[in-house]
Design a protein around this motif. Structure first.
Motif, short mmCIF file in Angstrom:
data_model
loop_
_atom_site.label_atom_id
_atom_site.label_comp_id
_atom_site.label_asym_id
_atom_site.label_seq_id
_atom_site.Cartn_x
_atom_site.Cartn_y
_atom_site.Cartn_z
N ARG A 160 0.83 -1.22 0.00
CA ARG A 160 0.00 0.00 0.00
C ARG A 160 0.86 1.26 0.00
O ARG A 160 0.57 2.22 -0.71
N LEU A 161 1.93 1.27 0.81
CA LEU A 161 2.83 2.43 0.84
C LEU A 161 3.53 2.64 -0.50
O LEU A 161 3.91 3.76 -0.84
N ALA A 162 3.70 1.57 -1.27
CA ALA A 162 4.34 1.66 -2.59
C ALA A 162 3.35 2.06 -3.69
O ALA A 162 3.74 2.21 -4.85
N GLY A 163 2.08 2.21 -3.32
CA GLY A 163 1.09 2.66 -4.29
C GLY A 163 0.26 1.58 -4.93
O GLY A 163 -0.53 1.86 -5.84
N PHE A 164 0.40 0.33 -4.50
CA PHE A 164 -0.45 -0.74 -5.03
C PHE A 164 -1.77 -0.71 -4.27
O PHE A 164 -1.79 -0.86 -3.05
N SER A 165 -2.87 -0.54 -4.97
CA SER A 165 -4.15 -0.38 -4.30
C SER A 165 -4.81 -1.72 -3.95
O SER A 165 -5.55 -1.81 -2.98
N ASP A 166 -4.56 -2.75 -4.74
CA ASP A 166 -5.23 -4.03 -4.52
C ASP A 166 -4.19 -5.13 -4.29
O ASP A 166 -3.52 -5.57 -5.22
N VAL A 167 -4.08 -5.59 -3.05
CA VAL A 167 -3.09 -6.60 -2.68
C VAL A 167 -3.38 -7.92 -3.39
O VAL A 167 -2.46 -8.60 -3.84
N LYS A 168 -4.66 -8.27 -3.54
CA LYS A 168 -5.00 -9.54 -4.19
C LYS A 168 -4.56 -9.58 -5.66
O LYS A 168 -4.12 -10.62 -6.15
N VAL A 169 -4.64 -8.44 -6.33
CA VAL A 169 -4.19 -8.38 -7.72
C VAL A 169 -2.68 -8.62 -7.78
O VAL A 169 -2.18 -9.37 -8.62
N VAL A 170 -1.94 -8.01 -6.85
CA VAL A 170 -0.49 -8.19 -6.79
C VAL A 170 -0.16 -9.66 -6.53
O VAL A 170 0.70 -10.26 -7.19
N LEU A 171 -0.87 -10.27 -5.57
CA LEU A 171 -0.63 -11.68 -5.26
C LEU A 171 -0.93 -12.58 -6.45
O LEU A 171 -0.17 -13.51 -6.74
N ARG A 172 -1.99 -12.29 -7.16
CA ARG A 172 -2.35 -13.07 -8.35
C ARG A 172 -1.25 -12.94 -9.42
O ARG A 172 -0.86 -13.93 -10.05
N GLU A 173 -0.71 -11.74 -9.59
CA GLU A 173 0.35 -11.52 -10.58
C GLU A 173 1.65 -12.22 -10.16
O GLU A 173 2.36 -12.77 -10.99
N LEU A 174 1.96 -12.18 -8.87
CA LEU A 174 3.15 -12.90 -8.38
C LEU A 174 2.98 -14.40 -8.57
O LEU A 174 3.94 -15.10 -8.90
N ASP A 175 1.76 -14.88 -8.39
CA ASP A 175 1.47 -16.31 -8.61
C ASP A 175 1.69 -16.67 -10.08
O ASP A 175 2.23 -17.73 -10.40
N LYS A 176 1.29 -15.79 -10.99
CA LYS A 176 1.50 -16.04 -12.42
C LYS A 176 2.98 -16.12 -12.77
O LYS A 176 3.37 -16.82 -13.69
N LEU A 177 3.81 -15.39 -12.01
CA LEU A 177 5.26 -15.42 -12.23
C LEU A 177 5.91 -16.65 -11.59
O LEU A 177 7.12 -16.84 -11.70
N SER A 178 5.11 -17.45 -10.89
CA SER A 178 5.57 -18.68 -10.20
C SER A 178 6.61 -18.40 -9.12
O SER A 178 7.53 -19.18 -8.91
N VAL A 179 6.47 -17.28 -8.43
CA VAL A 179 7.39 -16.96 -7.34
C VAL A 179 6.68 -16.99 -5.98
O VAL A 179 7.33 -16.91 -4.95
N LEU A 180 5.37 -17.13 -6.00
CA LEU A 180 4.59 -17.13 -4.76
C LEU A 180 4.54 -18.54 -4.19
O LEU A 180 4.23 -19.51 -4.89
N ILE A 181 4.85 -18.67 -2.92
CA ILE A 181 4.79 -19.97 -2.24
C ILE A 181 3.46 -20.02 -1.51
O ILE A 181 3.18 -19.16 -0.67
N LYS A 182 2.66 -21.04 -1.85
CA LYS A 182 1.30 -21.10 -1.31
C LYS A 182 1.08 -22.40 -0.55
O LYS A 182 1.87 -23.34 -0.65
N GLU A 183 -0.04 -22.43 0.18
CA GLU A 183 -0.45 -23.67 0.84
C GLU A 183 -0.71 -24.72 -0.23
O GLU A 183 -1.07 -24.40 -1.36
N LYS A 184 -0.56 -25.96 0.13
CA LYS A 184 -0.73 -27.05 -0.83
C LYS A 184 -2.20 -27.42 -1.06
O LYS A 184 -2.50 -28.37 -1.72
N ASP A 185 -3.10 -26.64 -0.49
CA ASP A 185 -4.53 -26.89 -0.63
C ASP A 185 -4.97 -26.55 -2.05
O ASP A 185 -5.00 -25.38 -2.44
N THR A 186 -5.30 -27.56 -2.84
CA THR A 186 -5.68 -27.31 -4.23
C THR A 186 -7.15 -26.93 -4.37
O THR A 186 -7.56 -26.44 -5.40
#
Length: 167
Positions: free
Chosen positions: A75-101
């Motif tokens: 938010r301090l860096a100017g990103f308004s939607d955290v979920k959008v950022v997380l989704r984009e990081l997931d697309k880059l395959s750098v996000l480590i997530k729970e194994k719950d499919t």
């Protein structure tokens, strides 16, 4: 004019993932004293932001950032939607997530200090970076693996006076 403006917004959205990843890398580097690094360090006198796991053999750095700190950083860096950022990081395959499919959860529970696989893990966001960009201190086992060099003094002869040394 409106079409150009719309294309600019679209371009910004396409670059969210790489921009966020670089921001996180810089933020972690800047605030590394607030993290436990490979379970080492003594950030008790600092506010804890999470933990950093460095795998020198695989040349990767994995950062687990507490959810509240992660959201505040974005938010301090100017990103308004955290979920959008997380989704984009997931697309880059750098996000480590729970194994719950079944559910698409972007967070992962991790123990910040202590033993893994205990029930006191907290919600974090895990990011995996290529390379080791956090300087670390060698551990005793790592120091033991470094081959020792012998100091061999060659090309020196005995001198009679100190004046001969400085000739």
């Amino acid at each position: 004019q409106m079409l150009v403006q719309q294309e600019m917004v679209s371009l910004e959205e396409r670059l969210i993932g790489p921009k966020a990843l670089e921001l996180i890398r810089e933020w972690v580097l800047k605030y590394q004293k607030h993290f436990y690094i490979n379970s080492q360090g003594n950030p008790e006198s600092q506010t804890i932001y999470g933990r950093i796991d460095i795998d020198k053999k695989a040349s990767t750095t994995t950062v687990f950032i507490l959810a509240s700190e992660f959201k505040q950083m974005l938010r301090l860096a100017g990103f308004s939607d955290v979920k959008v950022v997380l989704r984009e990081l997931d697309k880059l395959s750098v996000l480590i997530k729970e194994k719950d499919t079944q559910q698409n959860k972007y967070h992962i529970r991790r123990v910040i200090k202590g033993q893994e696989n205990t029930k006191n893990g907290v919600m974090t966001y895990g990011i995996k970076f290529d390379g080791v960009f956090i300087p670390t201190i060698l551990t005793s086992p790592e120091i033991g693996k470094i081959p020792r060099k012998r100091n061999v003094i060659e090309h020196f002869t005995e001198v009679e006076t100190i004046d001969e040394v400085f000739e």
